[in-house]
Design an enzyme around this catalytic site. Structure first.
Site, PDB file in Angstrom:
ATOM      1  N   SER A   1       0.824  -1.221   0.000  1.00 58.81           N
ATOM      2  CA  SER A   1       0.000   0.000   0.000  1.00 58.81           C
ATOM      3  C   SER A   1       0.849   1.259   0.000  1.00 58.81           C
ATOM      4  O   SER A   1       0.559   2.230  -0.708  1.00 58.81           O
ATOM      5  CB  SER A   1      -0.923   0.002   1.227  1.00 58.81           C
ATOM      6  OG  SER A   1      -1.838  -1.053   1.171  1.00 58.81           O
TER       7      SER A   1
ATOM      8  N   HIS B   1       7.891  46.876  23.739  1.00 58.23           N
ATOM      9  CA  HIS B   1       6.993  46.554  24.855  1.00 58.23           C
ATOM     10  C   HIS B   1       5.635  47.237  24.684  1.00 58.23           C
ATOM     11  O   HIS B   1       4.916  47.450  25.653  1.00 58.23           O
ATOM     12  CB  HIS B   1       7.614  46.964  26.202  1.00 58.23           C
ATOM     13  CG  HIS B   1       9.040  46.577  26.345  1.00 58.23           C
ATOM     14  ND1 HIS B   1       9.440  45.304  26.711  1.00 58.23           N
ATOM     15  CD2 HIS B   1      10.177  47.280  26.142  1.00 58.23           C
ATOM     16  CE1 HIS B   1      10.763  45.257  26.738  1.00 58.23           C
ATOM     17  NE2 HIS B   1      11.239  46.438  26.383  1.00 58.23           N
TER      18      HIS B   1
ATOM     19  N   SER C   1     -19.990  45.273  13.508  1.00 59.28           N
ATOM     20  CA  SER C   1     -20.583  44.715  14.723  1.00 59.28           C
ATOM     21  C   SER C   1     -22.090  44.713  14.561  1.00 59.28           C
ATOM     22  O   SER C   1     -22.670  45.657  14.007  1.00 59.28           O
ATOM     23  CB  SER C   1     -20.181  45.551  15.945  1.00 59.28           C
ATOM     24  OG  SER C   1     -20.969  45.213  17.072  1.00 59.28           O
TER      25      SER C   1
ATOM     26  N   ARG D   1      -9.087  36.745  12.015  1.00 51.66           N
ATOM     27  CA  ARG D   1      -9.236  35.398  11.443  1.00 51.66           C
ATOM     28  C   ARG D   1      -7.869  34.783  11.163  1.00 51.66           C
ATOM     29  O   ARG D   1      -7.658  33.589  11.369  1.00 51.66           O
ATOM     30  CB  ARG D   1     -10.053  35.470  10.155  1.00 51.66           C
ATOM     31  CG  ARG D   1     -10.440  34.092   9.606  1.00 51.66           C
ATOM     32  CD  ARG D   1     -11.093  34.221   8.250  1.00 51.66           C
ATOM     33  NE  ARG D   1     -12.194  35.156   8.278  1.00 51.66           N
ATOM     34  CZ  ARG D   1     -12.700  35.737   7.192  1.00 51.66           C
ATOM     35  NH1 ARG D   1     -12.164  35.502   6.006  1.00 51.66           N
ATOM     36  NH2 ARG D   1     -13.713  36.580   7.286  1.00 51.66           N
TER      37      ARG D   1
ATOM     38  N   SER E   1      -1.733   6.700  10.435  1.00 57.33           N
ATOM     39  CA  SER E   1      -2.646   6.891   9.307  1.00 57.33           C
ATOM     40  C   SER E   1      -3.714   7.937   9.577  1.00 57.33           C
ATOM     41  O   SER E   1      -3.857   8.903   8.827  1.00 57.33           O
ATOM     42  CB  SER E   1      -3.307   5.558   8.945  1.00 57.33           C
ATOM     43  OG  SER E   1      -4.205   5.733   7.870  1.00 57.33           O
TER      44      SER E   1
ATOM     45  N   ARG F   1      -3.998  11.786   7.867  1.00 54.61           N
ATOM     46  CA  ARG F   1      -5.134  12.181   7.031  1.00 54.61           C
ATOM     47  C   ARG F   1      -5.641  13.572   7.415  1.00 54.61           C
ATOM     48  O   ARG F   1      -6.091  14.338   6.570  1.00 54.61           O
ATOM     49  CB  ARG F   1      -6.284  11.175   7.168  1.00 54.61           C
ATOM     50  CG  ARG F   1      -6.064   9.857   6.454  1.00 54.61           C
ATOM     51  CD  ARG F   1      -7.218   8.906   6.749  1.00 54.61           C
ATOM     52  NE  ARG F   1      -6.965   7.573   6.228  1.00 54.61           N
ATOM     53  CZ  ARG F   1      -7.386   7.123   5.060  1.00 54.61           C
ATOM     54  NH1 ARG F   1      -8.063   7.925   4.259  1.00 54.61           N
ATOM     55  NH2 ARG F   1      -7.116   5.885   4.680  1.00 54.61           N
TER      56      ARG F   1
END
Length: 480
Positions: free
Chosen positions: A110, A157, A287, A301, A332, A336
């Site tokens: 495999s 800072h 908002s 994001r 495995s 994945r």
């Protein structure tokens, strides 16, 4: 309930459905994975035929005709019985290619197929990421050049520090990206084909097929590698290639995430100061309650996605460490998830990065205002030197500046009043011979920042862009 309605009843990874680009999603799609398996089976059969095994042209042609028409429903039905995804596709391919069925996967295990397919996907994924990085570098370099001499308050800072320029700050982001681009390029060029080595890496099955001819077995491996576009083959493996390869690639993806996270956080801080902002669409809502808000949603994001990608790196390292002897299957399920999500996450981050950089908004008046508020304190050393040159006593002048500075700072902090340090110094006879306003030119405080921008772009950025201009031009296409 319609099929479309049922689709909304199942979890769908936002990386694929919402954030990553189409090109990267296709590279790590089930269809691309199985198509690569079939290309590998074809390459193996071709090489075995070329080296003398009894495989016919009809069998090869039949396999080639069916490389792309994959019957996933049939393969899924077979997997429910066989409990082995690759063997399910061997049988499904064989049903489509009845003449070639006896020689599909001949001699292979495999991982001769799946591991090499994963390497192909990583190679393509790294190419996409390199193109995105270079495009961002190009756009950010333009921004840096345009703002090479725009003086701005520096921060250490997150406290006011010696001024720099907007362009010089952008060069800090650029250098991180160039480091990442080099890491991506090195990782891609360093990927080696796992090879055609059989169940424990000894090539015993292929040695049997070729009646003990070691040279033919070596040639077989080289030919299959070449057919898949690899110049180098991993010299030794167990059943799998060393999972350190995955760990190293995930470290590169994590590096991209780290750079993007730093940029996004910097932008969030500057947006709060109203000095620099990400693009904000005309109809965009910041908002649901506070209609006036311009939240840095893209930057936020980016940091969220970056945490996900950085968090995948330890999983890849743990998988590499956990492998037993020639192979254990606990890699495995983790692979994945980690490989695909790592690449889709990095792609999503860079799409956001490009979208932001292409629409960065600079507010020079706010930058100048903040600089003016702090510059009087920073100018005191220059004013002190000028007063000494005019005949004053350094220690007496230093004490005067200290006293005036402390009182001005007290008024700012305790009474909320404007900084009146300059007025105080101008009213002090000790500084009567000093042109204090002349000492406040921001250009006197940025050092070599503009020249550093010019030199950095000329020596380190433009040569890379020129050498890789064929990879430029990826579209950010952010829709959400």
């Amino acid at each position: 309930m319609s099929q479309d309605e049922r689709a909304y009843e199942r979890f769908d990874s936002p990386l694929a459905s919402r954030y990553a680009g189409e090109a990267m999603s296709r590279v790590f799609s089930p269809a691309a994975r199985v198509r690569t398996w079939r290309r590998l089976w074809l390459a193996l059969a071709e090489a075995e035929k070329e080296l003398g095994l009894p495989i016919t042209d009809d069998q090869i042609r039949e396999m080639r005709r069916h490389l792309d028409d994959i019957d996933f429903e049939r393969a899924e039905a077979l997997e429910r019985t066989l409990r082995h995804d690759l063997m399910a596709h061997v049988h499904a391919f064989g049903e489509q290619c009845p003449k070639a069925r006896p020689i599909i996967h001949l001699g292979a295990t495999s991982c001769d197929i799946t591991d090499n397919a994963d390497l192909v996907a990583m190679r393509e994924g790294l190419k996409i990421l390199e193109g995105r990085l270079l495009t961002i570098v190009d756009r950010l370099a333009r921004f840096a050049a345009e703002n090479r001499a725009t003086a701005t308050l520096g921060f250490t800072h997150f406290q006011p520090a010696q001024p720099t320029t907007v362009g010089k700050r952008a060069c800090l982001w650029l250098w991180d990206l160039l480091v990442d681009r080099q890491a991506v390029s090195s990782a891609r060029s360093g990927l080696r084909f796992r090879g055609i080595k059989g169940t424990t890496g000894t090539q015993a099955s292929f040695l049997r097929l070729f009646d003990g001819d070691h040279e033919k077995v070596k040639r077989l491996e080289r030919r299959v590698a070449e057919k898949l576009g690899f110049a180098e083959v991993q010299p030794v493996t167990g059943q799998t290639y060393t999972r350190k390869v995955d760990s190293q690639v995930l470290a590169v993806l994590s590096g991209i995430a780290q750079s993007a996270h730093k940029f996004a956080n910097d932008l969030r801080l500057l947006a709060n100061l109203k000095e620099l902002e990400e693009p904000f669409e005309k109809e965009q809502v910041g908002s649901s309650a506070m209609a006036y808000k311009r939240n840095p949603m893209r930057s936020e994001r980016m940091t969220g996605l970056a945490r996900i990608v950085m968090g995948l790196e330890p999983a890849a390292a743990a998988t590499a460490a956990e492998q037993w002897l020639e192979r254990t299957l606990d890699d495995s399920a983790a692979r994945r998830i980690v490989l695909g999500e790592g690449f889709l996450g990095a792609d999503a981050i860079l799409r956001l990065y490009q979208n932001i950089v292409e629409g960065l908004v600079v507010y020079p008046a706010m930058i100048a205002r903040h600089l003016a508020e702090e510059l009087p304190f920073m100018a005191t050393e220059n004013i002190l030197m000028a007063a000494v040159k005019a005949g004053g006593d350094r220690q007496t002048l230093h004490e005067a500046i200290r006293r005036h500075s402390q009182e001005a700072a007290r008024r700012i902090k305790m009474e909320g009043k404007a900084n009146d340090l300059l007025a105080r110094l101008k009213a002090d006879p000790a500084f009567a011979k000093v042109d204090i306003d002349a000492e406040l030119d921001p250009k006197r405080f940025v050092g070599r920042a503009p020249e550093q921008v010019d030199e950095f772009l000329a020596d380190h950025v433009r040569p890379v862009l020129e050498a890789n201009k064929d990879l430029l031009g990826a579209e950010a296409d952010i829709n959400i």
